[in-house]
Design a protein around this motif. Structure first.
Motif, short mmCIF file in Angstrom:
data_model
loop_
_atom_site.label_atom_id
_atom_site.label_comp_id
_atom_site.label_asym_id
_atom_site.label_seq_id
_atom_site.Cartn_x
_atom_site.Cartn_y
_atom_site.Cartn_z
N LEU A 58 0.80 -1.23 0.00
CA LEU A 58 0.00 0.00 0.00
C LEU A 58 0.83 1.28 0.00
CD1 LEU A 58 -2.80 -0.97 2.54
CD2 LEU A 58 -3.15 -0.30 0.15
N LEU A 59 1.98 1.26 0.64
CA LEU A 59 2.75 2.48 0.82
C LEU A 59 3.15 3.18 -0.48
CD1 LEU A 59 4.82 1.57 3.99
CD2 LEU A 59 3.06 3.33 3.78
N PRO A 60 3.59 2.48 -1.53
CA PRO A 60 3.90 3.20 -2.77
C PRO A 60 2.66 3.85 -3.41
CG PRO A 60 4.94 1.04 -2.78
CD PRO A 60 4.01 1.09 -1.60
N PHE A 61 1.54 3.17 -3.33
CA PHE A 61 0.30 3.76 -3.86
C PHE A 61 -0.05 5.03 -3.09
CE2 PHE A 61 -0.56 -0.76 -5.07
CZ PHE A 61 -0.62 -0.56 -6.44
N LEU A 62 0.00 4.94 -1.76
CA LEU A 62 -0.32 6.10 -0.93
C LEU A 62 0.68 7.22 -1.16
CD1 LEU A 62 -1.20 4.12 2.32
CD2 LEU A 62 -2.83 5.35 0.87
N GLY A 63 1.95 6.86 -1.30
CA GLY A 63 2.99 7.86 -1.55
C GLY A 63 2.79 8.59 -2.88
N ALA A 64 2.15 7.91 -3.82
CA ALA A 64 1.86 8.52 -5.12
C ALA A 64 0.53 9.27 -5.11
CB ALA A 64 1.85 7.45 -6.20
N HIS A 119 3.74 -5.23 12.55
CA HIS A 119 2.78 -4.27 13.09
C HIS A 119 3.14 -2.85 12.66
CE1 HIS A 119 -0.10 -2.51 15.88
NE2 HIS A 119 0.85 -1.62 16.13
N GLY A 120 4.41 -2.51 12.72
CA GLY A 120 4.85 -1.17 12.38
C GLY A 120 4.58 -0.80 10.94
N ILE A 121 4.88 -1.70 10.02
CA ILE A 121 4.66 -1.43 8.59
C ILE A 121 3.16 -1.23 8.32
CG2 ILE A 121 4.78 -2.42 6.27
CD1 ILE A 121 7.46 -1.37 7.30
N ALA A 122 2.34 -2.10 8.85
CA ALA A 122 0.89 -1.98 8.66
C ALA A 122 0.36 -0.70 9.31
CB ALA A 122 0.18 -3.21 9.23
N SER A 123 0.92 -0.33 10.46
CA SER A 123 0.51 0.89 11.15
C SER A 123 0.85 2.13 10.32
CB SER A 123 1.21 1.00 12.51
OG SER A 123 0.85 -0.06 13.35
N ILE A 124 2.03 2.14 9.73
CA ILE A 124 2.42 3.28 8.90
C ILE A 124 1.45 3.44 7.73
CG2 ILE A 124 4.19 4.15 7.31
CD1 ILE A 124 6.26 2.83 9.23
N ALA A 125 1.07 2.33 7.12
CA ALA A 125 0.12 2.40 5.99
C ALA A 125 -1.23 2.96 6.44
CB ALA A 125 -0.05 1.02 5.36
N LEU A 126 -1.74 2.51 7.57
CA LEU A 126 -3.01 3.03 8.07
C LEU A 126 -2.91 4.52 8.41
CD1 LEU A 126 -4.30 0.17 10.42
CD2 LEU A 126 -5.29 0.91 8.24
N CYS A 127 -1.83 4.91 9.05
CA CYS A 127 -1.66 6.32 9.42
C CYS A 127 -1.50 7.20 8.18
CB CYS A 127 -0.46 6.48 10.35
SG CYS A 127 -0.74 5.76 11.99
N GLU A 128 -0.74 6.73 7.20
CA GLU A 128 -0.57 7.49 5.96
C GLU A 128 -1.91 7.65 5.24
OE1 GLU A 128 1.84 9.32 2.85
OE2 GLU A 128 2.20 8.87 4.95
N ALA A 129 -2.69 6.59 5.19
CA ALA A 129 -4.00 6.66 4.53
C ALA A 129 -4.91 7.64 5.26
CB ALA A 129 -4.64 5.28 4.49
N TYR A 130 -4.90 7.62 6.58
CA TYR A 130 -5.72 8.57 7.32
C TYR A 130 -5.26 10.01 7.07
CZ TYR A 130 -7.81 11.36 10.93
OH TYR A 130 -8.47 12.36 11.58
N MET A 131 -3.93 10.21 7.08
CA MET A 131 -3.39 11.54 6.87
C MET A 131 -3.81 12.09 5.49
SD MET A 131 -0.80 13.62 5.37
CE MET A 131 0.07 12.37 4.50
N LEU A 132 -3.79 11.24 4.49
CA LEU A 132 -4.14 11.68 3.13
C LEU A 132 -5.63 11.96 2.97
CD1 LEU A 132 -1.97 9.26 0.96
CD2 LEU A 132 -1.73 11.75 1.13
N THR A 133 -6.46 11.18 3.65
CA THR A 133 -7.90 11.24 3.41
C THR A 133 -8.69 11.96 4.49
OG1 THR A 133 -8.36 9.15 4.54
CG2 THR A 133 -7.81 9.03 2.17
N SER A 187 -7.46 3.32 -6.98
CA SER A 187 -8.26 3.55 -5.78
C SER A 187 -8.91 2.27 -5.25
CB SER A 187 -9.32 4.62 -6.02
OG SER A 187 -10.22 4.21 -7.02
N GLU A 188 -9.36 1.42 -6.14
CA GLU A 188 -10.00 0.17 -5.70
C GLU A 188 -9.00 -0.75 -5.01
OE1 GLU A 188 -12.99 -2.29 -4.68
OE2 GLU A 188 -13.20 -0.30 -5.57
N HIS A 189 -7.78 -0.80 -5.51
CA HIS A 189 -6.74 -1.61 -4.88
C HIS A 189 -6.42 -1.09 -3.48
CE1 HIS A 189 -6.36 -2.49 -9.11
NE2 HIS A 189 -5.49 -3.46 -8.87
N VAL A 190 -6.30 0.22 -3.37
CA VAL A 190 -6.01 0.84 -2.08
C VAL A 190 -7.16 0.59 -1.11
CG1 VAL A 190 -5.59 3.04 -0.89
CG2 VAL A 190 -4.49 2.58 -3.10
N LYS A 191 -8.37 0.76 -1.58
CA LYS A 191 -9.55 0.53 -0.74
C LYS A 191 -9.58 -0.90 -0.21
CE LYS A 191 -13.42 2.19 -2.20
NZ LYS A 191 -14.66 2.43 -2.93
#
Length: 98
Positions: free
Chosen positions: A11-17, A57-71, A27-31
């Motif tokens: 997820l992180l590269p998608f979110l980073g882009a 846990h840390g990697i998954a947490s970063i992805a969730l936090c990044e997604a929240y920050m973006l949206t 968007s469907e993949h990220v969702k």
């Protein structure tokens, strides 16, 4: 050997882009990836799987936090906060981890 870490890393590269569940050609993949992480999260916020370590846990947490920050999507806020709370509870005053 961790599905949550692998999903977070994917997820992180998608979110980073700038791809989000609402925006972008992926968007469907990220969702779907975010929904899977939230479903895999235990009630105490734990996102470890497979190997059962805090790296997963840390990697998954970063992805969730990044997604929240973006949206700023409230549906992502609680899982992201639970993931952070789990990290805080896992810390030990002497060594930094339990």
């Amino acid at each position: 050997n961790s599905d949550t870490a692998a999903t977070g890393l994917a997820l992180l590269p998608f979110l980073g882009a700038g791809q989000t569940p609402e925006r972008g050609i992926y968007s469907e993949h990220v969702k779907r990836g975010l929904a899977w992480l939230i479903h895999a999260q235990k009630s105490n916020g734990d996102l470890r799987s497979g190997s059962g370590n805090m790296y997963a846990h840390g990697i998954a947490s970063i992805a969730l936090c990044e997604a929240y920050m973006l949206t700023k999507d409230e549906a992502l806020r609680k899982p992201a906060q639970k993931a952070i709370d789990f990290i805080i509870k896992a810390q030990d005053t002497k060594s930094g981890r339990r």
